[in-house]
Scaffold this motif. Structure first.
Motif, PDB file in Angstrom:
ATOM      1  N   GLU A   1      -6.027   3.962  17.971  1.00 14.64           N
ATOM      2  CA  GLU A   1      -4.729   4.605  18.170  1.00 14.64           C
ATOM      3  C   GLU A   1      -4.083   4.818  16.810  1.00 14.64           C
ATOM      4  N   VAL A   2      -3.173   5.762  16.720  1.00 12.97           N
ATOM      5  CA  VAL A   2      -2.498   6.032  15.452  1.00 12.97           C
ATOM      6  C   VAL A   2      -1.888   4.753  14.873  1.00 12.97           C
ATOM      7  N   GLY A   3      -1.188   4.020  15.721  1.00 11.59           N
ATOM      8  CA  GLY A   3      -0.521   2.800  15.248  1.00 11.59           C
ATOM      9  C   GLY A   3      -1.515   1.793  14.701  1.00 11.59           C
ATOM     10  N   ASP A   4      -2.642   1.635  15.403  1.00 18.75           N
ATOM     11  CA  ASP A   4      -3.654   0.671  14.964  1.00 18.75           C
ATOM     12  C   ASP A   4      -4.261   1.098  13.635  1.00 18.75           C
ATOM     13  N   VAL A   5      -4.500   2.405  13.536  1.00 18.95           N
ATOM     14  CA  VAL A   5      -5.086   2.910  12.286  1.00 18.95           C
ATOM     15  C   VAL A   5      -4.139   2.627  11.124  1.00 18.95           C
ATOM     16  N   LEU A   6      -2.849   2.889  11.356  1.00 24.54           N
ATOM     17  CA  LEU A   6      -1.869   2.623  10.301  1.00 24.54           C
ATOM     18  C   LEU A   6      -1.810   1.142   9.963  1.00 24.54           C
ATOM     19  N   ASP A   7      -1.839   0.301  11.000  1.00 20.83           N
ATOM     20  CA  ASP A   7      -1.821  -1.150  10.768  1.00 20.83           C
ATOM     21  C   ASP A   7      -2.986  -1.569   9.883  1.00 20.83           C
ATOM     22  N   ALA A   8      -4.143  -0.980  10.135  1.00 24.18           N
ATOM     23  CA  ALA A   8      -5.333  -1.358   9.369  1.00 24.18           C
ATOM     24  C   ALA A   8      -5.283  -0.766   7.967  1.00 24.18           C
ATOM     25  N   LEU A   9      -4.691   0.434   7.865  1.00 25.27           N
ATOM     26  CA  LEU A   9      -4.678   1.111   6.563  1.00 25.27           C
ATOM     27  C   LEU A   9      -3.684   0.494   5.593  1.00 25.27           C
ATOM     28  N   LEU A  10      -2.568   0.018   6.138  1.00 28.76           N
ATOM     29  CA  LEU A  10      -1.498  -0.482   5.276  1.00 28.76           C
ATOM     30  C   LEU A  10      -1.979  -1.522   4.254  1.00 28.76           C
ATOM     31  N   PRO A  11      -2.598  -2.626   4.711  1.00 30.52           N
ATOM     32  CA  PRO A  11      -3.051  -3.605   3.704  1.00 30.52           C
ATOM     33  C   PRO A  11      -4.125  -3.051   2.774  1.00 30.52           C
ATOM     34  N   VAL A  12      -4.997  -2.213   3.325  1.00 27.60           N
ATOM     35  CA  VAL A  12      -6.070  -1.640   2.497  1.00 27.60           C
ATOM     36  C   VAL A  12      -5.474  -0.804   1.370  1.00 27.60           C
ATOM     37  N   TYR A  13      -4.471  -0.011   1.729  1.00 25.51           N
ATOM     38  CA  TYR A  13      -3.821   0.849   0.746  1.00 25.51           C
ATOM     39  C   TYR A  13      -3.131   0.012  -0.337  1.00 25.51           C
ATOM     40  N   ILE A  14      -2.386  -0.995   0.104  1.00 19.36           N
ATOM     41  CA  ILE A  14      -1.659  -1.837  -0.858  1.00 19.36           C
ATOM     42  C   ILE A  14      -2.651  -2.536  -1.790  1.00 19.36           C
ATOM     43  N   GLU A  15      -3.730  -3.079  -1.193  1.00 16.80           N
ATOM     44  CA  GLU A  15      -4.732  -3.754  -2.020  1.00 16.80           C
ATOM     45  C   GLU A  15      -5.328  -2.814  -3.054  1.00 16.80           C
ATOM     46  N   SER A  16      -5.647  -1.596  -2.611  1.00 16.30           N
ATOM     47  CA  SER A  16      -6.325  -0.699  -3.546  1.00 16.30           C
ATOM     48  C   SER A  16      -5.369  -0.309  -4.673  1.00 16.30           C
ATOM     49  N   ARG A  17      -4.084  -0.138  -4.357  1.00 16.59           N
ATOM     50  CA  ARG A  17      -3.122   0.182  -5.415  1.00 16.59           C
ATOM     51  C   ARG A  17      -2.964  -0.995  -6.372  1.00 16.59           C
ATOM     52  N   ILE A  18      -2.928  -2.200  -5.797  1.00 16.12           N
ATOM     53  CA  ILE A  18      -2.770  -3.385  -6.645  1.00 16.12           C
ATOM     54  C   ILE A  18      -4.006  -3.590  -7.516  1.00 16.12           C
ATOM     55  N   PHE A  19      -5.172  -3.402  -6.907  1.00 17.03           N
ATOM     56  CA  PHE A  19      -6.418  -3.549  -7.676  1.00 17.03           C
ATOM     57  C   PHE A  19      -6.452  -2.541  -8.817  1.00 17.03           C
ATOM     58  N   ASN A  20      -6.055  -1.314  -8.500  1.00 18.63           N
ATOM     59  CA  ASN A  20      -6.022  -0.274  -9.529  1.00 18.63           C
ATOM     60  C   ASN A  20      -5.051  -0.663 -10.655  1.00 18.63           C
ATOM     61  N   ALA A  21      -3.876  -1.172 -10.274  1.00 20.19           N
ATOM     62  CA  ALA A  21      -2.902  -1.597 -11.297  1.00 20.19           C
ATOM     63  C   ALA A  21      -3.491  -2.703 -12.166  1.00 20.19           C
ATOM     64  N   MET A  22      -4.229  -3.635 -11.529  1.00 18.34           N
ATOM     65  CA  MET A  22      -4.820  -4.733 -12.296  1.00 18.34           C
ATOM     66  C   MET A  22      -5.862  -4.220 -13.274  1.00 18.34           C
ATOM     67  N   LEU A  23      -6.681  -3.270 -12.818  1.00 20.89           N
ATOM     68  CA  LEU A  23      -7.725  -2.728 -13.690  1.00 20.89           C
ATOM     69  C   LEU A  23      -7.113  -1.950 -14.846  1.00 20.89           C
ATOM     70  N   GLN A  24      -6.098  -1.134 -14.529  1.00 21.78           N
ATOM     71  CA  GLN A  24      -5.421  -0.356 -15.568  1.00 21.78           C
ATOM     72  C   GLN A  24      -4.797  -1.299 -16.593  1.00 21.78           C
ATOM     73  N   SER A  25      -4.166  -2.347 -16.063  1.00 20.43           N
ATOM     74  CA  SER A  25      -3.504  -3.304 -16.932  1.00 20.43           C
ATOM     75  C   SER A  25      -4.513  -3.994 -17.848  1.00 20.43           C
ATOM     76  N   ALA A  26      -5.688  -4.329 -17.282  1.00 19.34           N
ATOM     77  CA  ALA A  26      -6.719  -4.989 -18.093  1.00 19.34           C
ATOM     78  C   ALA A  26      -7.208  -4.062 -19.202  1.00 19.34           C
ATOM     79  N   ALA A  27      -7.456  -2.795 -18.846  1.00 17.62           N
ATOM     80  CA  ALA A  27      -7.921  -1.839 -19.852  1.00 17.62           C
ATOM     81  C   ALA A  27      -6.850  -1.653 -20.924  1.00 17.62           C
ATOM     82  N   SER A  28      -5.592  -1.565 -20.495  1.00 17.33           N
ATOM     83  CA  SER A  28      -4.494  -1.392 -21.447  1.00 17.33           C
ATOM     84  C   SER A  28      -4.389  -2.590 -22.375  1.00 17.33           C
ATOM     85  N   LYS A  29      -4.572  -3.772 -21.800  1.00 16.29           N
ATOM     86  CA  LYS A  29      -4.476  -4.985 -22.604  1.00 16.29           C
ATOM     87  C   LYS A  29      -5.510  -4.962 -23.722  1.00 16.29           C
TER      88      LYS A  29
END
Lengths: 86, 299
Positions: free
Chosen positions: B219-247
Motif C-alpha cells: 500500500e502507499v502508506g506501507d511503501v512510505l513507511d519502509a522508504l522513510l528510514p531508507v531515505y534518511i539512512e542513505s542521506r546520512i551515509f552520503n553526508a558521512m562519506l562526503q564529510s570523510a572525503a572533505s576531512k
C-alpha cells in the motif's frame, strides 16, 4: 520488444547493471515477475532472491534483502541495503 | 660555537623534524582522499535510486504521511552535526560547527527548541567544553564511515521524528556536514532532511511528458513507511562519506601549508645562522688582529 534496463544497487556500491529480458523478485506480498512494458510500480522487497534473465537467455540470481524495487519506463532498479550476486 | 648560532641551529632542526611529520601526514591523506572519493562515487547509485523513489512517491501520490506533510507547529528541531575524530584539518571542524551554531540561532529565533546529535570526537569536545548538552553522540570511525553507523544514526533520528513533540520527539531534522566539492574546496552545508523539502536530482517533468502513475505494493502508506528510514539512512551515509572525503582533503591542504611554512622557517633561520656564524668569525679575526697589534706594539 525492448529489453529492460536493470540495475541492482546496495548501500555502498552498484552490484550489477545491464539489460535483461525478465526479472523475478520477491516482494512482501509474494513473487513478482517483470517483463518489458510493465506498469510503473514501487514495491517493498522481502528477503530472497532476485532472478535476472539476460537477453541471451542466461539466468543469474542475486540475493537482495531489506529494500525496494522500482519499475518505470522499462527501467528496473532493485535497491537493497545488502545485495550480492550469487 | 656562539650561543646565538646554537639557538638558530636548534630551531632549524626542530623545523626539519616538524616538516618530516607534516609531509608524511600530507601524503597519507592524499592517498586516502582517492579511496574516500571512490566510496562517495560508489554510494551514488543507491542514494540516487532512493531519492528518485521518494520523490516519485511524494509527487505521484496524495497520501498524507509524516514524510511529506509539514506539521503546523514546529516545536523542536534536531540538528545532526558531522565533524571529524581528529583535528589538524584547518578550518574543517570550525566551519561545520559555526554553520550549526548559525542554524541553531535561526531556529531558536523562530521559537523552536534545538536538540543536537553529534558525530565525531571534535564536535563532542566542542560541546563538552561549552557544557552544552547533546541528545546522542557517536565517535570513532569518521575516517572511513560504515553503513551500519549510518543506520544507527538514522534509526535514532527517525524514531525521534515519529514520536509526538509532547513526548520529546522532534518535528524537523537538519544535517550539517562538509560537502566535498573538489580537492581545494569543501563547503559546509545545511540540509533539512525532514519534512521533505527539495528533492534533488529530479528534473521537473516536461509538459508533454506523461507522468508515470505508480502502482504501490503493498500500500502507499506501507511503501512510505519502509522508504522513510531508507531515505534518511542513505542521506546520512552520503553526508558521512562526503564529510570523510572533505576531512582528508582539508588535512592534506593544512599539512601542505604546514610543510611550506616549515620550509620558509628553515630558510629564514639558515640565513640568520649564517649571519651569526659570519659575525662570530669576523669578531674572532678582529680579536686576533687586535691581540697581535697589542703584542707587537708592546715590544
Amino acid at each position: 520488444m525492448a529489453d529492460l534496463k536493470v540495475s541492482i544497487v546496495s548501500a555502498d556500491h552498484e552490484v550489477w547493471s545491464g539489460l535483461a529480458k525478465q526479472i523475478v523478485a520477491r516482494t512482501t506480498e509474494g513473487e513478482i515477475g517483470i517483463l518489458p512494458g510493465h506498469e510503473p510500480i514501487l514495491a517493498i522487497l522481502g528477503a530472497g532472491e532476485v532472478r535476472v534473465t539476460s537477453p541471451n537467455g542466461e539466468v543469474f540470481t542475486a540475493n537482495a534483502d531489506d529494500g525496494f524495487l522500482s519499475v518505470e519506463h522499462d527501467t528496473v532498479t532493485v535497491v537493497a541495503r545488502n545485495a550480492e550476486l550469487v | 660555537m656562539g650561543a646565538q648560532l646554537r639557538v638558530y641551529r636548534q630551531k632549524i632542526k626542530a623545523a626539519q623534524t616538524t616538516k618530516k611529520i607534516t609531509r608524511a601526514m600530507e601524503l597519507i591523506s592524499a592517498s586516502r582522499i582517492q579511496k574516500a572519493q571512490q566510496r562517495v562515487a560508489a554510494s551514488g547509485p543507491y542514494s540516487r535510486a532512493v531519492t528518485r523513489a521518494v520523490s516519485a512517491v511524494a509527487t505521484f501520490s496524495n497520501v498524507d504521511h509524516v514524510l511529506t506533510t509539514e506539521p503546523e507547529v514546529i516545536e523542536r528541531a534536531a540538528i545532526v552535526i558531522f565533524s571529524s575524530d581528529r583535528g589538524l584539518a584547518g578550518a574543517f571542524n570550525a566551519n561545520v560547527l559555526r554553520e550549526a551554531n548559525e542554524l541553531a540561532a535561526r531556529l531558536q529565533a523562530q521559537g523552536k527548541d534545538v536538540v543536537y546529535y553529534l558525530v565525531g570526537r571534535k564536535a563532542v569536545a566542542y560541546f563538552a567544553f561549552r557544557k552544552r548538552d547533546a541528545e546522542r553522540i557517536w565517535t570513532g570511525g569518521t575516517d572511513s564511515p560504515e553503513f551500519s553507523m549510518a543506520k544507527e544514526i538514522g534509526d535514532a533520528v527517525v524514531s525521534k521524528f515519529l514520536q509526538p513533540a509532547s513526548e520529546g520527539g522532534v518535528d524537523e531534522i537538519h544535517i550539517v556536514y562538509n560537502r566535498f566539492v573538489s580537492m581545494l574546496t569543501q563547503v559546509p552545508e545545511v540540509v533539512r532532511l525532514l519534512p521533505l523539502e527539495v528533492v534533488e536530482g529530479v528534473e521537473p517533468p516536461a509538459k508533454d511528458d506523461v507522468l508515470p502513475l505508480y502502482e504501490f505494493e503493498p500500500e502507499v502508506g506501507d511503501v512510505l513507511d519502509a522508504l522513510l528510514p531508507v531515505y534518511i539512512e542513505s542521506r546520512i551515509f552520503n553526508a558521512m562519506l562526503q564529510s570523510a572525503a572533505s576531512k582528508h582533503a582539508a588535512t592534506q591542504k593544512a599539512m601542505k601549508s604546514a610543510s611550506d611554512n616549515a620550509d620558509k622557517l628553515i630558510k629564514t633561520y639558515t640565513t640568520l645562522a649564517n649571519n651569526a656564524r659570519q659575525s662570530e668569525i669576523t669578531q674572532q679575526i678582529s680579536e686576533i688582529v687586535g691581540g697581535a697589534d697589542a703584542l707587537s706594539s708592546a715590544k
